[in-house]
Design an enzyme around this catalytic site. Structure first.
Site, PDB file in Angstrom:
ATOM      1  CB  CYS A 219       9.288  -1.629  -9.290  1.00 18.78           C
ATOM      2  SG  CYS A 219       7.718  -1.664  -8.430  1.00 18.78           S
TER       3      CYS A 219
ATOM      4  CB  CYS B 148       8.613  -2.067  -0.659  1.00 16.57           C
ATOM      5  SG  CYS B 148       7.478  -0.904  -1.468  1.00 16.57           S
TER       6      CYS B 148
ATOM      7  CD  GLN C 177      -7.068   6.478   3.299  1.00 17.63           C
ATOM      8  OE1 GLN C 177      -8.114   6.257   2.719  1.00 17.63           O
ATOM      9  NE2 GLN C 177      -6.048   7.036   2.706  1.00 17.63           N
TER      10      GLN C 177
ATOM     11  CB  CYS D 290      -8.499   5.630  -5.233  1.00 19.17           C
ATOM     12  SG  CYS D 290      -9.083   4.132  -6.017  1.00 19.17           S
TER      13      CYS D 290
END
Length: 605
Positions: free
Chosen positions: A197, A299, A428, A563
């Site tokens: 992944c 996940c 967020q 970010c």
């Protein structure tokens, strides 16, 4: 926070000559793809070429990947405002925190004397990884030449045999064929998909080593893109150590999976699955492919209730009797496009609650009914919605939204306020509850933002909240300021922000829909001059038009949330012209990923 809360501080003072320039505070936060600014490539390429003119190979490799230019477009324009004489750094006594990182990076440069060497395609080399570049690629050098090669999934200290696959100007990319000796700080990756992944490339690297690598990447960006001199004797004191967090997984409150008509298998698993006739997949896009999907049943980044929902859908969506088909990005046929899972929290019980969002190519609720009935049996599922996206694009935001079960929103609390979150609103991403700190990680970040704001305490400030999303940052400040004005391009997010203000009894907040990448000379005429500006752009950073507006505005403080330390460092280089003092504080909240959360503050004293 990917794997946990990390605080890392970098405090920088810039000595300049313009005493009337604004004070600026900056921070880095994640942003959703729905808020991607449009910038123009030529200008960004030129500024990067200048920034990296004298950059050493490893620093250049760690800074900004060339492929990110496809997201960035900007017209050549003169640099805003004035260029001061050489800026000087001094440290502050106050505590600070850490920086963040993502998107723009130019190709690494060769060392002097290595220009005559250029490996041929398909050539096999024995290499040793020296450091990590952006997005986790290993930085290596050809023996005796200093020529830089980048290798995916190579980690510092690892010796391996690689084959050259691509030449890109002054560097090349290699594919790892076999490992000769393992890397330093090796750990067992807990996720079965970690080797394939593209999301968690560094799971087999220890937590401490990941922190060191990210810190180094940010440092290189601050120096080479932000143009802050590293030869100042006090520069090392500016980078504060990162404070580790309790948890490394199950922190993420939003995950988006794709339905695919072409299931992707790594080469080493292809033979053992050769007889498998299943070609459809639900999971994450294979690295480097927009049309192939790695099937994922679980996940480790998302919550346990969200994983239960994912597993339940995986069990039945391929059943021929249901008549469901994955969307094909080539033929544009098929029904199911994406599955988005969001996790919130019941404000009364504190228990987790899940929203399930099916993104489809058309509105056919009868086809989704069996899936809705199955997943609505989970007590944590409080909302099932259907976003309809009829375009050929890959966006999860639909032109229309329908509620199929329960509510149209989920809830979360931050700093004593309650927030309603809809499917397409930005919020967020890490609101994991820290048992050690007793607070949400987003709450820790917002507290740092409030500290950067330096409120006078008399409720007199005007706050301009740019890229405000659902209004979380502005609303957490609203009760301590005179008025908050928020701008956001996503209509649903503005609707949520207004609802959240009403829900919390806040009347001194105004939220306006508008594209901040397309502002004109009249922007700013419909609100009073702000004392504090908060800017939370997504990864490509701020458009040059907005930067020029902020420089002309000369607000007392600007708090920049991002970010992406790469684009933030670029924007810092513009915003710092004439600024006398700057603090950079950071909050690293995405672990296992090549993402960062930073808070950087500039103040004029």
């Amino acid at each position: 926070m990917p794997n946990g809360l990390l605080l890392n501080g970098l405090r920088i003072f810039l000595a300049g000559e313009l005493p009337k320039m604004p004070s600026i505070a900056l921070a880095f936060l994640p942003s959703s793809s729905t808020r991607r600014p449009s910038v123009k490539t030529e200008h960004f390429a030129v500024s990067l070429a200048t920034a990296f003119h004298s950059m050493p190979p490893i620093a250049a490799a760690a800074a900004i990947p060339a492929r990110s230019f496809k997201f960035i477009t900007t017209a050549l324009s003169p640099r805003p405002l004035l260029r001061l004489r050489r800026l000087r750094f001094t440290t502050a006594a106050a505590p600070a925190a850490a920086p963040s990182f993502e998107d723009p990076t130019p190709p690494p440069q060769q060392q002097a004397g290595s220009t005559s060497y250029f490996p041929k395609r398909n050539q096999t080399l024995e290499l040793e990884c020296e450091s990590l570049a952006y997005k986790g690629k290993g930085v290596c050098k050809a023996s005796g030449t200093g020529f830089v090669l980048l290798c995916d999934r190579a980690l510092p200290g690892e010796r391996f045999v690689g084959r050259v696959t691509r030449k890109k100007g002054s560097y090349a990319e290699v594919t790892k064929l076999r490992t000769i000796s393992p890397h330093w700080d090796i750990v067992d990756a807990p996720c079965e998909y970690a080797s394939y992944c593209g999301g968690c490339k560094t799971q087999n690297l220890s937590y401490e080593a990941q922190v060191r690598a990210k810190e180094q990447q940010v440092r290189e960006l601050i120096i080479h893109v932000g143009k802050f001199p590293s030869n100042d004797p006090e520069f090392p004191a500016m980078m504060k150590p990162i404070v580790p967090c309790d948890v490394q997984f199950h922190y993420r409150n939003k995950m988006e999976f794709s339905f695919g008509s072409q299931r992707w298998l790594p080469r080493e698993l292809f033979e053992e699955n050769r007889d498998d006739t299943e070609k459809h997949a639900l999971g994450l896009h294979a690295p480097g492919f927009f049309d192939k999907v790695l099937n994922v049943n679980k996940c480790l980044l998302q919550s346990d209730p969200a994983n239960k929902v994912l597993a339940a859908i995986q069990e039945c969506w391929r059943d021929p009797q249901l008549g469901l088909s994955p969307y094909d990005v080539h033929s544009h046929a098929g029904f199911l496009k994406h599955l988005m899972l969001r996790t919130g929290r019941d404000i009364e019980t504190g228990q987790l609650e899940v929203m399930v969002n099916f993104v489809t190519s058309s509105y056919k609720p009868e086809l989704l009914k069996p899936l809705v009935e199955k997943i609505s049996s989970f007590p944590e599922v409080v909302s099932v919605v259907n976003n309809v996206n009829t375009s050929v694009g890959n966006s999860s935001a639909g032109e229309e939204e329908h509620t199929l079960y329960g509510r149209s929103t989920i809830t979360e609390t931050l700093r004593g306020l309650t927030f309603q979150i809809s499917a397409n609103s930005f919020f967020q991403t890490n609101t994991w509850q820290s048992l050690r700190l007793g607070a949400l990680q987003a709450e820790v970040l917002y507290k740092l933002i409030e500290e950067c704001a330096g409120l006078r305490g008399n409720g007199s400030e005007i706050v301009l909240d740019l890229f405000c999303g659902t209004g979380t940052i502005g609303l957490t400040l609203a009760r301590r300021v005179r008025h908050v004005y928020g701008y956001e391009v996503v209509a649903q997010a503005i609707s949520d922000a207004r609802l959240n203000a009403k829900l919390n009894g806040i009347s001194n907040a105004t939220f306006i829909q508008g594209d901040l990448n397309k502002i004109d000379k009249n922007f700013g005429s419909n609100f009073p001059k702000p004392d504090i500006v908060i800017s939370d752009p997504n990864r490509p950073g701020m458009h040059l038009k907005l930067i020029k507006f902020l420089l002309k505005l000369k607000a007392q403080r600007i708090i920049y949330v991002s970010c992406n330390p790469a684009t933030c460092a670029r924007d810092l280089e513009y915003l710092c012209h004439g600024v006398r003092e700057q603090n950079i504080e950071g909050l690293l909240v995405f672990f296992q990923l090549q993402n960062y959360e930073d808070l950087s503050q500039q103040m004029w004293m």
